[in-house]
Scaffold this active site. Structure first.
Site, short mmCIF file in Angstrom:
data_model
loop_
_atom_site.label_atom_id
_atom_site.label_comp_id
_atom_site.label_asym_id
_atom_site.label_seq_id
_atom_site.Cartn_x
_atom_site.Cartn_y
_atom_site.Cartn_z
N GLY A 11 0.82 -1.22 0.00
CA GLY A 11 0.00 0.00 0.00
C GLY A 11 0.84 1.26 0.00
O GLY A 11 0.32 2.37 -0.11
N THR A 14 14.46 1.76 5.52
CA THR A 14 15.58 2.45 6.18
C THR A 14 15.22 2.75 7.63
O THR A 14 14.06 2.59 8.04
CB THR A 14 15.91 3.78 5.47
OG1 THR A 14 14.76 4.63 5.54
CG2 THR A 14 16.28 3.56 4.02
N PRO A 41 19.90 0.88 1.77
CA PRO A 41 19.10 2.07 2.05
C PRO A 41 18.75 2.83 0.77
O PRO A 41 17.90 3.72 0.80
CB PRO A 41 20.02 2.91 2.94
CG PRO A 41 21.40 2.44 2.63
CD PRO A 41 21.28 0.99 2.28
N ASN A 42 19.44 2.51 -0.31
CA ASN A 42 19.13 3.17 -1.58
C ASN A 42 19.43 2.20 -2.71
O ASN A 42 20.54 1.73 -2.83
CB ASN A 42 19.96 4.44 -1.74
CG ASN A 42 19.46 5.30 -2.88
OD1 ASN A 42 19.19 4.81 -3.97
ND2 ASN A 42 19.33 6.59 -2.64
N HIS A 94 14.28 15.17 0.99
CA HIS A 94 13.24 14.18 0.69
C HIS A 94 11.86 14.80 0.88
O HIS A 94 11.72 15.89 1.42
CB HIS A 94 13.38 12.95 1.60
CG HIS A 94 14.49 12.03 1.19
ND1 HIS A 94 15.78 12.22 1.59
CD2 HIS A 94 14.49 10.92 0.40
CE1 HIS A 94 16.55 11.26 1.07
NE2 HIS A 94 15.79 10.46 0.34
N HIS A 95 10.86 14.03 0.50
CA HIS A 95 9.46 14.45 0.61
C HIS A 95 9.03 14.61 2.08
O HIS A 95 9.66 14.07 2.98
CB HIS A 95 8.56 13.42 -0.08
CG HIS A 95 8.83 12.01 0.37
ND1 HIS A 95 8.21 11.45 1.45
CD2 HIS A 95 9.70 11.08 -0.11
CE1 HIS A 95 8.67 10.22 1.61
NE2 HIS A 95 9.58 9.97 0.69
N LYS A 117 8.57 11.51 4.73
CA LYS A 117 9.65 10.62 5.18
C LYS A 117 9.77 10.66 6.70
O LYS A 117 9.73 11.71 7.31
CB LYS A 117 10.99 11.03 4.52
CG LYS A 117 12.11 10.04 4.85
CD LYS A 117 13.29 10.20 3.91
CE LYS A 117 14.45 9.32 4.31
NZ LYS A 117 14.12 7.89 4.26
N GLY A 174 18.99 7.05 5.24
CA GLY A 174 19.95 5.95 5.31
C GLY A 174 21.06 6.15 4.28
O GLY A 174 22.22 5.81 4.53
P1 NAD Z 1 5.06 4.37 2.86
O1 NAD Z 1 4.72 4.88 4.22
O2 NAD Z 1 4.44 4.98 1.65
O3 NAD Z 1 4.75 2.79 2.79
C1 NAD Z 1 5.01 1.89 3.81
C2 NAD Z 1 3.98 0.77 3.66
O4 NAD Z 1 4.34 -0.27 4.57
C3 NAD Z 1 2.54 1.22 4.01
O5 NAD Z 1 1.65 0.74 3.03
C4 NAD Z 1 2.30 0.54 5.35
O6 NAD Z 1 0.93 0.21 5.56
C5 NAD Z 1 3.14 -0.73 5.16
N1 NAD Z 1 3.41 -1.44 6.39
C6 NAD Z 1 3.63 -0.97 7.66
N2 NAD Z 1 3.76 -1.99 8.52
C7 NAD Z 1 3.65 -3.13 7.79
C8 NAD Z 1 3.68 -4.51 8.10
N3 NAD Z 1 3.86 -4.93 9.36
N4 NAD Z 1 3.54 -5.40 7.10
C9 NAD Z 1 3.35 -5.02 5.82
N5 NAD Z 1 3.28 -3.72 5.47
C10 NAD Z 1 3.44 -2.78 6.44
O7 NAD Z 1 6.66 4.45 2.75
P2 NAD Z 1 7.58 4.38 1.44
O8 NAD Z 1 7.86 5.76 0.94
O9 NAD Z 1 7.04 3.36 0.50
O10 NAD Z 1 8.94 3.85 2.11
C11 NAD Z 1 8.99 2.64 2.80
C12 NAD Z 1 10.41 2.44 3.34
O11 NAD Z 1 11.33 2.32 2.24
C13 NAD Z 1 10.93 3.60 4.19
O12 NAD Z 1 11.75 3.08 5.21
C14 NAD Z 1 11.75 4.42 3.20
O13 NAD Z 1 12.74 5.19 3.84
C15 NAD Z 1 12.35 3.30 2.38
N6 NAD Z 1 12.81 3.67 1.04
C16 NAD Z 1 13.91 3.03 0.59
C17 NAD Z 1 14.35 3.23 -0.70
C18 NAD Z 1 15.54 2.44 -1.20
O14 NAD Z 1 15.97 2.63 -2.35
N7 NAD Z 1 16.07 1.52 -0.39
C19 NAD Z 1 13.69 4.13 -1.54
C20 NAD Z 1 12.55 4.79 -1.05
C21 NAD Z 1 12.10 4.54 0.24
#
Ligand code: NAD
Length: 269
Positions: free
Chosen positions: A9, A99, A122-123, A154-155, A158, A164
């Protein structure tokens, strides 16, 4: 290869599902979100905007973990650790993009990845990982006289700061100069803080609007300044990186990997 996406989601979960749909040889077989999520029970394709796929969003990963399957997780630290435990129990490869892990959580990630193949990054963007691979050499050539400052943007949604990625960039430089980022990191400045310490590595987190992700690494000398800037234009870059990582990880032995390994760039420090 079959894939299960955790955090379907979310912004990243949706981007990963869309990239899977555009890629040959991979199939989305499961999609998980948190308990009580409004997406539970809905068709994944409709949640992520690609039309009906016949896969329902659930809050229980267990039933999907069979056969030639891999997990891609972008959720939050506690949730990712839970999925890592499930993956370790069943020897299933898992790519974690979440992250904000604490030192304690990192220790558990290291322990769990002895029992499966785990890639935590982390990226996931190729450009950022290239930069990570370059920074050690840049720091070595410039020498410790240069001041290092890292700015990330970032947005507004975050949750963790600094990113990270910013921390990984800082560690790549600190490692080269035998500094400990936990000791020399200065996370923003305010008031009469005095002259900049020689060993400081400054870090500033900016949060604005819908910015996908920007990182600037500044090496400031006397008489010149060098800046490395990476800008992610859309989340698709991270989603494509995560899928590439999952395909690569499935062919590896047990252990903990990073995107540096996927791109054969050597360790990021
Ligand atoms: P977001 O808040 O849009 O999405 C997080 C999703 O995880 C939500 O739908 C939430 O309901 C769900 N969630 C929460 N607890 C859960 C559980 N127990 N089981 C299953 N789903 C669960 O956030 P986002 O922007 O999609 O980012 C998510 C993570 O990824 C953050 O930690 C962000 O920093 C990281 N991120 C990493 C990279 C990368 O390249 N590694 C890039 C962008 C974002």
């Amino acid at each position: 290869m079959d894939l299960v996406v955790c955090g379907i989601g979310g912004r990243m979960g949706g981007a990963v599902a869309r990239v899977i749909q555009q890629t040959q040889g991979v199939k989305l077989v499961g999609a998980v979100d948190r308990p009580r999520s409004s997406r539970l029970g809905k068709d994944v394709g409709e949640v992520v905007g690609v039309g009906k796929l016949g896969v329902t969003v659930s809050d229980n990963i267990g039933s999907h973990l069979k056969g030639n399957v891999a997990i891609i997780d972008f959720t939050r630290p506690a949730a990712s650790l839970g999925y890592l435990r499930d993956a370790a129990k069943r020897g299933i490869p898992i790519v974690v993009g979440t992250t904000g892990f604490t030192v304690r959580e990192w220790n558990e990630i290291k322990r769990l990845s002895r029992r499966t193949r785990a890639l935590v990054a982390p990226n996931m963007s190729v450009g950022v990982n290239l930069l990570l691979g370059l920074l050690g050499g840049v720091a070595r050539s410039l020498g410790e006289e240069y001041d290092v400052e890292i700015i990330e943007m970032h947005h507004r949604f975050k949750k963790d700061a600094p990113s990270g990625t910013a921390l990984a960039l800082g560690r790549a430089i600190a490692g080269e100069w035998k500094r400990d980022l936990n000791k020399v990191g200065v996370f923003g400045r305010k008031g009469l803080v005095g002259e900049r310490g020689k060993k400081e590595i400054g870090m500033l987190a900016v949060r604005a609007g819908d910015t996908v992700g920007e990182h600037s690494v500044i090496f400031g000398g006397l008489g010149e300044r060098i800046e490395f800037v990476h800008r992610a234009h859309s989340r698709e870059t991270f989603a494509r990186g995560a899928l590439r990582a999952a395909l690569w990880l499935a062919k590896q032995n047990r252990g903990l990997y990073t995107m540096q390994d996927v791109l054969r760039l050597g360790k990021s420090g």
